[in-house]
Design an enzyme around this catalytic site. Structure first.
Site, PDB file in Angstrom:
ATOM      1  N   ASP A  16       0.830  -1.213   0.000  1.00 42.54           N
ATOM      2  CA  ASP A  16       0.000   0.000   0.000  1.00 42.54           C
ATOM      3  C   ASP A  16       0.861   1.259   0.000  1.00 42.54           C
ATOM      4  O   ASP A  16       1.960   1.266   0.559  1.00 42.54           O
ATOM      5  CB  ASP A  16      -0.902  -0.031   1.249  1.00 42.54           C
ATOM      6  CG  ASP A  16      -2.101   0.881   1.099  1.00 42.54           C
ATOM      7  OD1 ASP A  16      -2.292   1.445   0.009  1.00 42.54           O
ATOM      8  OD2 ASP A  16      -2.840   1.036   2.083  1.00 42.54           O
ATOM      9  N   HIS A  33       2.934   3.267  -8.913  1.00 44.91           N
ATOM     10  CA  HIS A  33       2.737   1.839  -9.196  1.00 44.91           C
ATOM     11  C   HIS A  33       3.979   1.248  -9.870  1.00 44.91           C
ATOM     12  O   HIS A  33       4.381   0.119  -9.584  1.00 44.91           O
ATOM     13  CB  HIS A  33       1.507   1.633 -10.082  1.00 44.91           C
ATOM     14  CG  HIS A  33       0.217   2.017  -9.411  1.00 44.91           C
ATOM     15  ND1 HIS A  33      -0.088   1.625  -8.127  1.00 44.91           N
ATOM     16  CD2 HIS A  33      -0.833   2.766  -9.832  1.00 44.91           C
ATOM     17  CE1 HIS A  33      -1.280   2.103  -7.795  1.00 44.91           C
ATOM     18  NE2 HIS A  33      -1.740   2.814  -8.805  1.00 44.91           N
ATOM     19  N   LEU A 127      10.667 -20.633  -4.950  1.00 41.01           N
ATOM     20  CA  LEU A 127       9.727 -19.711  -4.303  1.00 41.01           C
ATOM     21  C   LEU A 127       8.350 -19.907  -4.929  1.00 41.01           C
ATOM     22  O   LEU A 127       8.211 -19.871  -6.156  1.00 41.01           O
ATOM     23  CB  LEU A 127      10.187 -18.262  -4.515  1.00 41.01           C
ATOM     24  CG  LEU A 127       9.221 -17.174  -4.041  1.00 41.01           C
ATOM     25  CD1 LEU A 127       9.069 -17.203  -2.516  1.00 41.01           C
ATOM     26  CD2 LEU A 127       9.690 -15.787  -4.492  1.00 41.01           C
TER      27      LEU A 127
HETATM   28  C1  FPP Z   1      -1.862   0.201  -3.437  1.00 41.72           C
HETATM   29  O1  FPP Z   1      -1.387   1.518  -3.471  1.00 41.72           O
HETATM   30  C2  FPP Z   1      -1.317  -0.572  -4.515  1.00 41.72           C
HETATM   31  C3  FPP Z   1      -2.021  -1.073  -5.580  1.00 41.72           C
HETATM   32  C4  FPP Z   1      -3.475  -0.872  -5.759  1.00 41.72           C
HETATM   33  C5  FPP Z   1      -1.350  -1.814  -6.661  1.00 41.72           C
HETATM   34  C6  FPP Z   1      -0.133  -2.591  -6.258  1.00 41.72           C
HETATM   35  C7  FPP Z   1       0.640  -2.859  -7.473  1.00 41.72           C
HETATM   36  C8  FPP Z   1       1.997  -2.896  -7.539  1.00 41.72           C
HETATM   37  C9  FPP Z   1       2.897  -2.769  -6.392  1.00 41.72           C
HETATM   38  C10 FPP Z   1       2.629  -3.059  -8.872  1.00 41.72           C
HETATM   39  C11 FPP Z   1       2.784  -4.478  -9.252  1.00 41.72           C
HETATM   40  C12 FPP Z   1       1.475  -5.004  -9.651  1.00 41.72           C
HETATM   41  C13 FPP Z   1       1.036  -5.119 -10.902  1.00 41.72           C
HETATM   42  C14 FPP Z   1      -0.447  -5.237 -11.123  1.00 41.72           C
HETATM   43  C15 FPP Z   1       1.956  -5.106 -12.070  1.00 41.72           C
HETATM   44  P1  FPP Z   1      -2.454   2.690  -3.607  1.00 41.72           P
HETATM   45  O2  FPP Z   1      -2.562   3.062  -5.037  1.00 41.72           O
HETATM   46  O3  FPP Z   1      -3.724   2.284  -2.952  1.00 41.72           O
HETATM   47  O4  FPP Z   1      -1.751   3.815  -2.797  1.00 41.72           O
HETATM   48  P2  FPP Z   1      -2.460   4.985  -1.964  1.00 41.72           P
HETATM   49  O5  FPP Z   1      -3.227   4.311  -0.860  1.00 41.72           O
HETATM   50  O6  FPP Z   1      -1.308   5.782  -1.473  1.00 41.72           O
HETATM   51  O7  FPP Z   1      -3.345   5.727  -2.912  1.00 41.72           O
END
Ligand code: FPP
Length: 238
Positions: A16, A33, A127
């Protein structure tokens, strides 16, 4: 450094804070991301160094479909690119990829790449890497319930035989140990519909670090915290 005795066998991660990381830097959410995907690759390297066998990450939740179209599109493009890179690299490492979630909602071309990566790595055993995609814990419980109901309806299972074990065997990803450590980054302290069944006795460690900044040091801190806790599974003995 965390001791290597009593390392977790299975780490689940809610990655997150990508959006906030980008916002803090004045960048578009997508940049968070992208950096998050790099942090994930580093994390996987670290867990392999520690010989941790199972990892499950929350890449995209069933609730994430309600995000703005552009962000979903950007995430799906990032997924396409990440899949492509991992298919190319598949022979060079010992990672078995396994996607869990309601994949019916995923674009056909992405789904084909997912199946290809799973097939290419089906015999790997270094893994076991589970990626929760279009995933919701309640949805998974309904999925298992429907499978069981179908078996009862077809006289393949007696209603009295339904047990925790039988239930677990009908989840998306049967046969793996449950996570013993859950890490959530960015300071939020919720499960957010992740692995509801599997997290029943899991130690949870919440870190303030935003996921794109997650480093080996954060992993070490989470494992040290995990090792400090006495794990009782609801009884007097651990
Ligand atoms: C949460 O941060 C994260 C996600 C919704 C996506 C997690 C994805 C990755 C780490 C990239 C790898 C995954 C893929 C699909 C290639 P948020 O956007 O909710 O952050 P915020 O709470 O600060 O808005």
């Amino acid at each position: 450094m965390a001791e290597t005795i009593s390392l977790p066998k299975h780490i689940a991660v809610i990655m997150d804070g990508n959006g906030r990381w980008a916002q803090k830097k004045g960048l578009p959410r997508f940049a968070g991301h992208k950096k998050g995907a790099e942090a994930l690759a580093l994390f996987l390297n670290e867990v392999q160094k520690l010989n941790i066998k199972y990892v499950t990450v929350f890449a995209f939740s069933s609730e994430n479909w309600s995000r703005p179209k552009e962000e979903i599109l950007a995430l799906m493009n990032l997924l396409r690119q990440t899949l492509k890179e991992n298919i190319i690299k598949a022979d060079q490492n010992n990672i078995k990829y396994n996607f869990i979630g309601n994949l019916d909602k995923i674009n056909k071309d992405i789904l084909e790449q997912i199946r290809l990566l799973e097939e290419k790595t089906a015999n790997k055993n270094g893994l076991f890497f589970n990626i929760a995609l279009s995933y919701g814990g309640r949805e998974e419980i309904i999925f298992a319930t429907k499978k069981i109901a179908e078996k009862v309806k077809n006289n393949k299972l007696n209603i009295n035989e339904i047990s925790e074990d039988i239930f677990a065997q009908n989840l998306y990803n049967p046969g793996q140990p449950y996570p013993d450590l859950l890490i959530r980054t960015s300071g939020e302290k919720r499960i957010s519909n992740f692995l509801l069944w599997q997290l029943a006795y899991t130690e949870m460690v919440f870190l303030d670090t935003l996921w794109p900044d997650f480093s080996a040091k954060d992993l070490d801190m989470a494992i040290i915290e995990f090792q400090k806790r006495e794990r009782r599974f609801g009884s007097l003995k651990g």
